[in-house]
Design an enzyme around this catalytic site. Structure first.
Site, PDB file in Angstrom:
ATOM      1  N   THR A   1      14.178  22.161   8.351  1.00 15.41           N
ATOM      2  CA  THR A   1      13.046  22.521   7.499  1.00 15.41           C
ATOM      3  C   THR A   1      11.741  22.287   8.249  1.00 15.41           C
ATOM      4  OG1 THR A   1      12.755  20.341   6.457  1.00 15.41           O
ATOM      5  CG2 THR A   1      14.383  21.833   5.455  1.00 15.41           C
ATOM      6  N   GLY A   2      10.724  23.046   7.855  1.00 14.38           N
ATOM      7  CA  GLY A   2       9.433  22.932   8.523  1.00 14.38           C
ATOM      8  C   GLY A   2       9.394  23.626   9.868  1.00 14.38           C
ATOM      9  N   ALA A   3      10.041  24.786   9.958  1.00 15.84           N
ATOM     10  CA  ALA A   3      10.168  25.477  11.247  1.00 15.84           C
ATOM     11  C   ALA A   3       9.019  26.447  11.499  1.00 15.84           C
ATOM     12  CB  ALA A   3      11.500  26.218  11.301  1.00 15.84           C
TER      13      ALA A   3
ATOM     14  N   GLY B   1       4.792  22.389  14.941  1.00 21.40           N
ATOM     15  CA  GLY B   1       5.071  21.037  15.409  1.00 21.40           C
ATOM     16  C   GLY B   1       6.512  20.708  15.701  1.00 21.40           C
TER      17      GLY B   1
ATOM     18  N   TYR C   1       1.572   8.422   0.882  1.00 24.19           N
ATOM     19  CA  TYR C   1       2.389   8.811   2.040  1.00 24.19           C
ATOM     20  C   TYR C   1       3.472   7.778   2.297  1.00 24.19           C
ATOM     21  CZ  TYR C   1       3.560  10.288   6.804  1.00 24.19           C
ATOM     22  OH  TYR C   1       4.232  10.707   7.928  1.00 24.19           O
TER      23      TYR C   1
END
Length: 321
Positions: free
Chosen positions: A28-30, A33, A184
């Site tokens: 995920t988050g491709a 970064g 966070y």
């Protein structure tokens, strides 16, 4: 001889000489970064990677090098739409993957947000807890049946978990003042506790889960921080390093930052990392005390706390796993 890796090891150091052909990963988050680098190095070693991203056009632009690497190695990269701040999107993504039916060796829950102003997800959850934890909680649990025996889940936590334990009484800051890094910290502690409980539930099937701190990397994750905020954070890290007798703090490169993810996913012995928190390509020590230095706080690995978080998360998303 077993190779020894550390804080300066890169993704290529960790995967040097490994052939990942025939192995399938979800990252995920491709679209930026660490997610892009993780996908790139895996396909460069022949893996088949499904990259999930909220903005598919951005992900297409960001993964050109990964596509070139896949062509050269015989691996593959495909992209799927996933907005972790929307449970409708999470469930649609999971349903599509289940309908496709192809299995995964590893799920790397990499996507996340850090220190935005107070906000809520589409479903009314505080942005960081909802995106970083609850979105992944629903996605990974919904597709857990697609994990092959001996598969793994890698949940990206952070040294930021040291800012705060989870607050199961007020996860959405409805009764307590909002602070960006407290929120966070809660979400990153939740990422670690998720790995603890997922590992407990699935290890009899040979499936293990680990939490990972990638290190400090200057990526888009810090886009909500001002230059002054970043300078203050780095100063606090330098003070902590000096107090611990460590070398001066430095940011990792992106290949160094993604190294622990691929180490925990592919290289480390499953029994070594299962249910544990990893950093700098090794299992971290449990450490009390203030400051953002190495090690993991005991509350982030507490099995009873992990069970309680799991139950609270099920209640919040209206789904039992």
């Amino acid at each position: 001889m077993t190779k020894i890796f550390g804080a300066s090891s890169t993704t290529h150091d960790v995967l040097d000489g490994l052939d990942l052909r025939g192995r399938r990963f979800l990252v995920t988050g491709a679209s930026a970064g660490l997610g892009v680098e993780t996908a790139r190095v895996l396909v460069a070693h022949g893996a088949d990677v499904v990259g999930a991203a909220r903005d598919l056009a951005k992900a297409e632009r960001a993964t050109g090098a990964a596509r070139d690497a896949a062509t050269a190695s015989g691996g593959s990269l495909e992209l799927v739409q996933l907005d972790l701040a929307s449970l409708n999107s999470v469930r649609a993504c999971a349903d599509a993957l289940l309908a496709d039916g192809r299995t995964f060796d590893v799920i790397i829950a990499n996507a996340g947000v850090m220190a935005p102003p107070f906000g809520r997800t589409e479903d009314g959850f505080e942005t960081q807890f909802g995106t970083n934890h609850l979105g992944h909680f629903v996605l990974v649990n919904r597709i857990a049946s697609l994990l092959r025996p001996e598969g793994r889940v890698v949940s990206l936590s952070s040294a930021g978990h040291r800012f705060s334990d989870v607050d199961l009484e007020d996860p959405n800051f409805e009764h307590t003042p909002y602070a960006e890094f407290v929120a966070y910290g809660r979400s990153k502690t939740a990422n670690a506790l998720f790995a603890v409980e997922f590992d407990r539930r699935h290890r009899d099937r040979g499936i293990r889960a680990a939490a990972v701190h990638p290190g400090g990397i200057n990526t888009e994750l810090g886009r909500h921080m001002s230059a002054e905020d970043m300078a203050a954070l780095v100063q606090s890290l330098e003070v902590a390093h000096a107090a611990a007798g460590l070398p001066p703090y430095r940011f990792k490169s992106i290949p160094e930052g993604a190294a622990t993810s691929v180490w925990a996913a592919v290289v480390a012995p499953a029994e070594e990392v299962g249910g544990r928190y990893c950093e700098d390509c090794h299992v971290a020590e449990t450490v009390e005390g203030e400051g953002l230095r190495g090690g993991v706080r005991p509350y982030a690995l507490d099995p009873e706390r992990a069970k309680a978080l799991w139950a609270k998360s099920e209640e919040m998303v209206g789904e039992r796993f």
